[in-house]
Design an enzyme around this catalytic site. Structure first.
Site, mmCIF file in Angstrom:
data_model
loop_
_atom_site.group_PDB
_atom_site.id
_atom_site.type_symbol
_atom_site.label_atom_id
_atom_site.label_comp_id
_atom_site.label_asym_id
_atom_site.label_seq_id
_atom_site.Cartn_x
_atom_site.Cartn_y
_atom_site.Cartn_z
ATOM 1 N N CYS A 113 0.916 -1.545 -0.455
ATOM 2 C CA CYS A 113 0.105 -0.172 -0.235
ATOM 3 C C CYS A 113 0.991 1.329 -0.260
ATOM 4 O O CYS A 113 0.457 2.102 -0.478
ATOM 5 C CB CYS A 113 -1.099 0.006 1.460
ATOM 6 N N HIS A 246 -2.762 7.578 2.301
ATOM 7 C CA HIS A 246 -3.303 6.032 1.973
ATOM 8 C C HIS A 246 -5.125 6.072 1.839
ATOM 9 O O HIS A 246 -5.093 6.708 3.237
ATOM 10 C CB HIS A 246 -2.683 5.146 2.529
ATOM 11 N N ASN A 276 -10.331 0.603 -0.220
ATOM 12 C CA ASN A 276 -8.471 0.064 -0.194
ATOM 13 C C ASN A 276 -8.215 -0.038 -1.153
ATOM 14 O O ASN A 276 -8.272 -1.216 -1.408
ATOM 15 C CB ASN A 276 -8.044 -0.689 1.216
HETATM 16 N N1 COA Z 1 -18.145 -8.357 9.475
HETATM 17 C C1 COA Z 1 -18.489 -8.737 10.974
HETATM 18 N N2 COA Z 1 -18.017 -8.431 11.540
HETATM 19 C C2 COA Z 1 -16.083 -8.372 11.073
HETATM 20 C C3 COA Z 1 -15.495 -8.309 10.450
HETATM 21 C C4 COA Z 1 -16.771 -7.958 8.947
HETATM 22 N N3 COA Z 1 -16.631 -7.795 8.250
HETATM 23 N N4 COA Z 1 -14.543 -7.828 10.528
HETATM 24 C C5 COA Z 1 -14.347 -8.776 11.892
HETATM 25 N N5 COA Z 1 -15.112 -8.875 12.242
HETATM 26 C C6 COA Z 1 -15.484 -8.850 13.908
HETATM 27 C C7 COA Z 1 -13.910 -9.908 14.419
HETATM 28 O O1 COA Z 1 -14.518 -11.051 14.343
HETATM 29 C C8 COA Z 1 -14.015 -9.393 15.879
HETATM 30 O O2 COA Z 1 -14.931 -10.506 17.029
HETATM 31 P P1 COA Z 1 -14.997 -10.572 17.376
HETATM 32 O O3 COA Z 1 -14.577 -10.117 18.565
HETATM 33 O O4 COA Z 1 -16.064 -11.665 18.063
HETATM 34 O O5 COA Z 1 -13.534 -11.662 17.523
HETATM 35 C C9 COA Z 1 -14.736 -8.038 16.067
HETATM 36 O O6 COA Z 1 -15.637 -8.133 14.677
HETATM 37 C C10 COA Z 1 -14.093 -7.006 16.123
HETATM 38 O O7 COA Z 1 -12.721 -7.121 15.323
HETATM 39 P P2 COA Z 1 -11.442 -6.083 15.054
HETATM 40 O O8 COA Z 1 -10.130 -7.032 14.617
HETATM 41 O O9 COA Z 1 -11.222 -6.313 16.949
HETATM 42 O O10 COA Z 1 -12.078 -5.223 14.607
HETATM 43 P P3 COA Z 1 -11.526 -4.261 14.556
HETATM 44 O O11 COA Z 1 -12.427 -2.550 15.610
HETATM 45 O O12 COA Z 1 -10.054 -3.581 15.082
HETATM 46 O O13 COA Z 1 -11.454 -3.161 13.032
HETATM 47 C C11 COA Z 1 -10.496 -3.337 11.546
HETATM 48 C C12 COA Z 1 -10.751 -3.758 12.356
HETATM 49 C C13 COA Z 1 -9.603 -4.530 9.692
HETATM 50 C C14 COA Z 1 -11.100 -2.427 10.102
HETATM 51 C C15 COA Z 1 -9.371 -2.425 11.639
HETATM 52 O O14 COA Z 1 -8.262 -3.671 12.081
HETATM 53 C C16 COA Z 1 -8.276 -1.716 10.797
HETATM 54 O O15 COA Z 1 -8.837 -1.513 10.109
HETATM 55 N N6 COA Z 1 -7.011 -2.466 10.825
HETATM 56 C C17 COA Z 1 -6.062 -1.746 9.777
HETATM 57 C C18 COA Z 1 -6.220 -2.658 8.269
HETATM 58 C C19 COA Z 1 -5.919 -1.982 7.064
HETATM 59 O O16 COA Z 1 -5.455 -0.415 7.632
HETATM 60 N N7 COA Z 1 -4.550 -2.673 6.973
HETATM 61 C C20 COA Z 1 -4.678 -2.133 5.500
HETATM 62 C C21 COA Z 1 -2.852 -1.780 5.915
HETATM 63 S S1 COA Z 1 -2.937 -0.575 3.915
#
Ligand code: COA
Length: 319
Positions: A113, A246, A276
Site C-alpha cells: 500500500c 492512503h 482500500n
Molecule cells: N463484519 C462483521 N464483523 C467482523 C468483520 C466484518 N466484516 N470483520 C471482523 N469482524 C469481527 C471480528 O471477528 C471480531 O469479532 P470477535 O470480537 O467476536 O472476535 C470483531 O469484529 C472485532 O474485530 P477487530 O479486528 O477487533 O475489529 P477492529 O475494530 O480492529 O476493526 C479492522 C477491524 C480490520 C477494520 C481494523 O482493525 C483496521 O482497519 N485495521 C487496519 C487495517 C488496514 O488498514 N489494513 C490495510 C493497511 S494498508
C-alpha cells in the site's frame, strides 16, 4: 543543472462494477453498519475479467497524458507500483510503455500500500539526477483476485482501480515534489501479507492480516512520517493545505487529520467509495481533488501511506 519534479497531469480508472456493503452482507456474516462504522467504506469497485492490472494502468496513463496535453512518446520512464501484476514478467510498466508508445524504460515496484509513495520517490530521484525528464508514476491494483472472499475480516476492506501521475523536470525552485521519506521494517512482515507468489507451487495466494496490529502501527508510524516530511522542509502543520492519505480506513485518516489540526474538508477521502485500492489509492484520491478543483496551484499537499512489509512513507509537494 538541478531539477524539481513537477506535476503535469493525473489520470484514473475505476472498474465498472460497484459492489455495496449490502451486497457483501448477502453472502457473508457481516453488515453494512459494521463495515461503515469500523472503516468508513460503503462500496468498492471490483474488476471484471477484462479489467486487468495492465488495462487499468494503461487507461489511467492515457488520461494523465491527455490532461497534461503531451504524447506517450515524450515519456522517458514508466513506473508501476503494484502487488497484483497480471504476469510475473514482463513488468506491467513495459506493457504500459508499449501501449502509449513511450521510449526509455519501465519497471514495476513492490511496496504494497506504500507503493505509490515509493514509486514517486524513485521517479523524483531520477528526475532530480537527470536520468529522466518525464516519468509516469502509476498505481494499479486488482486485490479482488488475491482476497479470500470467505474471510470477512479482510475481503470487505479492499477494492480495485488505478491512478496515474505524470511528473516532469521543472526548475529546482519551482513547484513540485519537495521531498519523499521512505521506511520499512521487515520484522513486521507477518502482520499483512499474501501467502503465495508465482515462485511457490503450493501457494494459495490470499491476503492475510492482523488488522488490530496493523491499525496500531499505522497511527504511530504515519504520525512519524508526516512530522519527518514537514521538519525536512522547515514547515509546520499550519502550512499544510491538503492531506491526501492512503485510503485504508476512515478512522486512521481521521486520526491523521486531527493530528495535523486540519479541518475535515482539507482531508481528501475516497475510502468510502473506493475502499482500500492499495498502491492506487493515493493517485486516485489526488487526481479526484485536482480534477474537481479542490487542490489548486500553490497549495501544499502532504501524502502518507502504510502497507504490508511493513512499509510506510510520506511525500510533501507544492502544486
Ligand atoms: N463484519 C462483521 N464483523 C467482523 C468483520 C466484518 N466484516 N470483520 C471482523 N469482524 C469481527 C471480528 O471477528 C471480531 O469479532 P470477535 O470480537 O467476536 O472476535 C470483531 O469484529 C472485532 O474485530 P477487530 O479486528 O477487533 O475489529 P477492529 O475494530 O480492529 O476493526 C479492522 C477491524 C480490520 C477494520 C481494523 O482493525 C483496521 O482497519 N485495521 C487496519 C487495517 C488496514 O488498514 N489494513 C490495510 C493497511 S494498508
Amino acid at each position: 543543472m538541478s531539477f524539481r519534479s513537477s506535476f503535469l497531469g493525473v489520470g484514473t480508472y475505476l472498474p465498472e462494477r460497484v459492489v455495496s456493503n449490502a451486497a457483501l452482507a448477502e453472502r457473508l456474516d457481516t453488515s453494512d453498519a459494521w463495515i461503515r462504522e469500523r472503516t468508513g467504506i460503503t462500496q468498492r469497485h471490483i474488476a471484471g475479467p477484462t479489467e486487468t492490472c495492465t488495462f487499468m494502468a494503461v487507461e489511467a496513463a492515457r488520461q494523465a497524458l491527455a490532461r497534461a496535453g503531451v504524447s506517450g512518446e515524450s515519456v522517458d520512464a514508466v513506473i508501476v507500483a503494484t502487488a497484483t501484476p497480471d504476469q510475473a514478467f514482463p513488468a506491467t510498466a513495459v506493457r504500459v510503455q508499449a501501449a502509449i508508445g513511450a521510449g526509455g524504460f519501465g519497471f514495476d515496484l513492490s511496496a504494497a500500500c506504500s507503493g505509490f509513495i515509493y514509486a514517486l520517490s524513485v521517479a523524483d530521484s531520477m528526475i532530480r539526477g537527470g536520468a529522466a525528464r518525464r516519468v509516469l508514476v502509476i498505481g494499479s491494483e486488482v486485490y479482488s483476485r488475491i482476497l479470500n472472499w470467505e474471510d470477512r475480516a479482510t475481503c470487505v476492506l479492499f477494492g480495485d482501480g488505478a491512478g496515474a501521475v505524470l511528473l516532469g523536470a521543472g526548475p529546482a525552485d519551482g513547484p513540485g515534489l519537495l521531498s519523499t521519506h521512505l521506511h520499512s521494517d521487515g520484522s513486521f512482515g507477518d502482520l499483512l501479507f499474501v501467502d503465495g507468489a508465482v515462485g511457490l507451487r503450493e501457494a494459495s495466494g490470499c491476503l492475510q492480516m492482523n488488522g488490530r496490529e496493523v491499525f496500531r502501527h499505522a497511527v504511530a508510524k504515519l504520525a512519524g512520517a508526516v512530522d519527518e516530511a514537514l521538519a525536512a522542509n522547515g514547515l509546520s502543520y499550519a502550512d499544510v493545505d491538503w492531506l491526501v492519505p492512503h485510503q485504508a480506513n476512515k478512522r486512521i485518516i481521521d486520526a491523521m487529520g486531527k493530528k495535523l489540526g486540519l479541518a475535515a474538508e482539507r482531508v481528501v477521502v475516497t475510502v468510502d467509495r473506493h475502499a482500500n485500492t492499495s498502491a492506487a489509492s493515493i493517485p486516485l484520491a489526488f487526481a479526484e481533488a485536482v480534477e474537481d478543483g479542490r487542490i489548486r496551484s500553490g497549495d501544499l499537499v502532504l501524502m502518507e501511506a502504510l502497507g504490508g512489509g511493513l512499509t510506510w512513507g510520506s511525500a510533501l509537494l507544492r502544486m
